[in-house]
Design an enzyme around this catalytic site. Structure first.
Site, PDB file in Angstrom:
ATOM      1  CE1 TYR A  81      -7.248  28.733 -46.624  1.00 44.08           C
ATOM      2  CE2 TYR A  81      -5.468  29.381 -45.146  1.00 44.08           C
ATOM      3  CZ  TYR A  81      -6.815  29.244 -45.410  1.00 44.08           C
ATOM      4  OH  TYR A  81      -7.736  29.601 -44.461  1.00 44.08           O
ATOM      5  CD  GLU A  87      -7.577  31.430 -41.867  1.00 45.07           C
ATOM      6  OE1 GLU A  87      -6.364  31.190 -42.115  1.00 45.07           O
ATOM      7  OE2 GLU A  87      -8.513  30.793 -42.371  1.00 45.07           O
ATOM      8  CE1 TYR A 142     -12.716  27.377 -31.008  1.00 45.71           C
ATOM      9  CE2 TYR A 142     -15.043  27.846 -31.385  1.00 45.71           C
ATOM     10  CZ  TYR A 142     -13.753  27.725 -31.863  1.00 45.71           C
ATOM     11  OH  TYR A 142     -13.497  27.942 -33.202  1.00 45.71           O
ATOM     12  CB  ILE A 201     -21.503  18.149 -22.618  1.00 42.99           C
ATOM     13  CG1 ILE A 201     -20.269  18.888 -22.071  1.00 42.99           C
ATOM     14  CG2 ILE A 201     -21.385  17.880 -24.113  1.00 42.99           C
ATOM     15  CD1 ILE A 201     -20.283  19.103 -20.577  1.00 42.99           C
TER      16      ILE A 201
END
Length: 420
Positions: free
Chosen positions: A94, A136, A189, A283
């Protein structure tokens, strides 16, 4: 944040909007020159197309525009957190971004970028960075603690490779350590860390195309044709198609993503019987097929509609799997629309020619009550989203995933400096 900081951010927001893409282009140029080690986070094709610069410019504008109430950006922040976690972004990255962003603003805005303005932007950036880092770290911890989960990379063996069409292959993956296969939410994903033999590449995100709860994970990859050095789309997809076989191993990041449909929230126990419409272009069918298969496996009885748009039967993947969804399930409706049909295509049950237009949607889909989930190429996404809006479907009932910088379809709500 300091009240004076908020005031300054409000005052400079129009100028940032006007010069946003110039600022982000300068930002990336400066950062890659000074800190080449972070280039691995970035997809060169998205950089070359300008999509990543536009996405970041949109993200900066959205943040500045909502500086008094950043909570409204919660869904966009969540999306970025998942993207960063998929890439392995760490707190130490960062300050690199912050330095070069401030330098880019100073370079582009010139005398208007006073010390006071730059200090205010720096404080605003630090506020958002602290928030992102905290979220995160939570996600990394959740991934590591989940059954079968992990943080960072894990080695998977390719169990088998299946050709789904002339341009799509599926890769069935099992943990190489013999451990548990992780659960995931349909629509999420995986991140594939695969080095190209001649060209440095970033990690790639591929949607999980099968349902959770099995002894394997499956990704299905379309071979992309563009192999030019200037815009190297297709490097990894071609490498997978041509070079990865059963028995090979791949380094994989844990499931990520916020474009999800959890069937557990829609079964009879919840009393939520609203229909769901899945609209797939090419897709883009991969996350939607995972949703549909999980829906069936869970036994959800709410109506489900799945429309697959593709060029023709040669390029269309998963025809048999999609047909099987409706077998014995009267509440599930499937359809296929071919834009360039070949002989025999229109003989298929539920197949016709054309595009996913307003007439089709108004005739086939329950637009007055359904939730819509869209995924496909940029042109498909923009067109379908526009048609749904014209039919009066409110934005809160339209959910979408775009394979690339999301700002191309929603410039006011998404984008991030690190993106695959």
């Amino acid at each position: 944040m300091d009240p004076r900081t908020l005031q300054i951010i409000r005052e400079i927001t129009p100028a940032v909007a006007e010069h946003g893409e110039t600022i982000t282009k300068v930002f990336y140029d400066r950062m890659f020159a000074a800190n080449p080690e972070v280039r691995r986070f970035f997809n060169a094709a998205h950089q070359h197309s300008g999509g990543q610069q536009r996405a970041l410019a949109s993200a900066i504008y959205a943040y500045f525009q909502n500086i008094d109430n950043p909570a409204v950006l919660g869904p966009a922040v969540e999306l970025i957190v998942h993207k960063h976690a998929s890439l392995g972004v760490k707190p130490e990255h960062y300050p690199i971004v912050g330095k070069h962003l401030l330098d880019a603003i100073a370079e582009v805005m010139g005398d208007a970028a006073t010390d006071e303005v730059l200090a205010a932007v720096g404080e605003a950036y630090a506020f958002l960075a602290d928030l992102m880092i905290a979220e995160e770290q939570k996600l990394y911890a959740q991934q590591a603690a989940a059954p079968g989960g992990w943080a960072g990379k894990r080695t998977f063996a390719v169990d088998r490779v299946v050709e789904e069409s002339d341009v799509v292959c599926s890769f069935y993956l099992k943990p190489a350590d013999g451990g548990a296969t992780p659960e995931f939410l349909p629509g999420q994903y995986l991140t594939l860390h695969l080095d190209h033999p001649t060209t440095p590449t970033s990690p790639r995100n591929y949607s999980l195309s099968d349902r959770p709860g099995q002894d394997h994970l499956r990704i299905s990859v379309k071979r992309e044709p563009n192999l030019s050095p200037e815009a190297p789309a297709g490097l990894i997809s071609n490498q997978l198609h041509d070079g990865v076989r059963a028995g090979d191993t791949l380094e994989i990041g844990p499931p990520c993503g916020t474009f999800t449909l959890d069937p557990a929230t829609r079964d009879s126990a919840t009393g939520d019987e609203r229909p769901v419409v899945l609209l797939a272009g090419g897709i883009g069918v991969t996350p939607l097929l995972s949703m549909a298969k999980a829906w069936v496996a869970r036994g959800v009885k709410a109506p489900l509609y799945l429309l697959q748009a593709d060029r023709n039967a040669r390029t269309r993947a998963f025809a048999d799997e999609i047909a099987a969804l409706a077998e014995g399930n009267d509440h599930i409706t499937t359809r296929v629309r071919y834009s360039e049909p070949i002989d025999g295509d229109l003989d298929e049950p539920g197949a016709d020619a054309g595009f996913v237009d307003r007439d089709l949607l108004s005739e086939w889909a329950p637009c007055d009550e359904a939730d819509f989930y869209l995924c496909g190429p940029a042109a498909f996404m923009r067109s379908v989203a526009g048609e749904l809006a014209a039919l009066g479907v409110p934005a809160e009932r339209v959910h979408y995933e775009f394979f690339g910088p999301k700002a191309e379809i929603a410039p006011a709500t998404a984008g991030c400096p690190f993106a695959a």
